[in-house]
Design an enzyme around this catalytic site. Structure first.
Site, short mmCIF file in Angstrom:
data_model
loop_
_atom_site.label_atom_id
_atom_site.label_comp_id
_atom_site.label_asym_id
_atom_site.label_seq_id
_atom_site.Cartn_x
_atom_site.Cartn_y
_atom_site.Cartn_z
N PRO A 2 -21.66 43.52 33.82
CA PRO A 2 -20.55 43.20 33.28
C PRO A 2 -20.60 42.92 31.80
O PRO A 2 -21.00 41.94 31.40
CB PRO A 2 -19.88 42.12 34.03
CG PRO A 2 -21.06 41.69 35.27
CD PRO A 2 -22.22 42.35 34.66
N GLU A 3 -19.66 43.73 31.03
CA GLU A 3 -19.29 43.61 29.64
C GLU A 3 -17.79 43.48 29.38
O GLU A 3 -17.10 43.20 30.33
CB GLU A 3 -19.91 44.81 28.89
CG GLU A 3 -21.45 45.26 29.16
CD GLU A 3 -21.79 46.31 28.22
OE1 GLU A 3 -21.22 47.00 27.51
OE2 GLU A 3 -22.77 47.08 28.78
#
Length: 274
Positions: A2-3
């Site tokens: 997750p960015e």
DNA sequence: CGTTAGCCCTGCTGGC
DNA sequence: TGCCAGCAGGGCTAAC
């Protein structure tokens, strides 16, 4: 992993369902997932509190409570935050680290395979200073070519390493660093301080374009990332270079190369990226 | 100060 | 088939 686009997708999906809801119970199954590792402290500051708003800062998700506290969640590598409508929907969940029951019978669940993800609570006072260490939001107006140049000037480190530094720009991770540099036509190995004004323009635009396109498709599901509804993201099918070593560059056909920069796998086109 | 290496962690992959 | 080294990497800390 997750960015910014993945965390923003989760925020958008659960904002409406959780806003105004009261956390009735908080259950912790893995003390490693919370900081400090005290379930009683965690419960005390969450149970009975209403969620006033849900914001994002870099890759952090911020649940702002009526009490003035903020519950902060970072998914790191394999963390998954889901909003589950049915009370029984969380039974049998693998790698469940903690869950928050809400007053409408729905549940927020936090799962994490590698146990890198963390949740912690900031007081109103702590919130005032905590976020100063984080860099500029890349999708905000204050992130512009002039800002990018002022951040990069004088720095010898490779651009890839520069883009991954959350103290400078907050939210870009390994995927979107590669994709943005490819779009800008700049090598990840170049020294950050050596880029021209023109290249700063291109890179700034490429970052914004890449992140926005990824948000539109609910992020990238290479491995374990899922949205708050449990769906896969769709942007992994649009990767131009990331994870595509050996495949032809979409622009020139040269095989995409894989190397290692700043301890991270890095994919690029040796011909298009100078 | 700027920058990098090492660590945390577990599931999956590939080689034998 | 079974075993196991190697790999994945965000952010923190130690060290240069």
């Amino acid at each position: 992993m997750p960015e910014l686009p993945e965390v923003e997708t989760i925020r958008r999906q659960i904002l409406r369902p959780v806003k105004g809801r009261v956390i009735t119970t908080a259950e912790v199954f893995d003390l490693m997932a919370i900081e400090p590792a005290s379930e009683s402290g965690f419960r005390q500051r969450l149970e009975g509190r209403a969620i006033k708003d849900l914001r994002r800062r870099g890759k952090y998700l911020l649940f702002e409570l009526e009490s003035g506290d903020t519950l902060v969640i970072h998914l790191r590598m394999t963390g998954r935050l889901m909003h589950v409508p049915e009370p029984a929907g969380v039974t049998g969940m693998r790698h469940l680290r903690f869950l928050l029951r809400l007053d409408d019978g729905t549940t927020l669940s936090f799962q994490d395979i590698r146990r890198f993800g963390r949740a912690f609570i900031l007081s109103r006072e702590e919130s005032r200073t905590y976020w100063q260490k984080l860099g500029v939001e890349p999708l905000s107006p204050s992130f512009n070519p002039v800002k990018l140049e002022s951040l990069s000037s004088g720095r010898k480190r490779p651009l890839k390493s520069f883009l991954l530094d959350q103290h400078l720009i907050a939210g870009i991770g390994n995927i979107y660093a590669d994709e943005s540099l490819y779009r800008a036509g700049i090598s990840p190995l170049r020294s950050a301080g050596e880029i021209s004004a023109r290249e700063a323009d291109d890179l700034c635009a490429a970052i914004k374009k890449t992140l926005r396109a990824a948000i539109k498709l609910k992020g990238s599901s290479i491995d374990s990332y899922r949205t708050a509804r449990g769906e896969r993201g769709g942007y992994q099918d649009n990767f131009l270079v990331h994870t595509r070593q050996g495949e032809p560059c979409p622009a020139c056909g040269t095989p995409i190369e894989k190397t290692r920069v700043a301890g991270r796998s890095t994919y690029f086109c040796p011909r298009c990226q100078k």
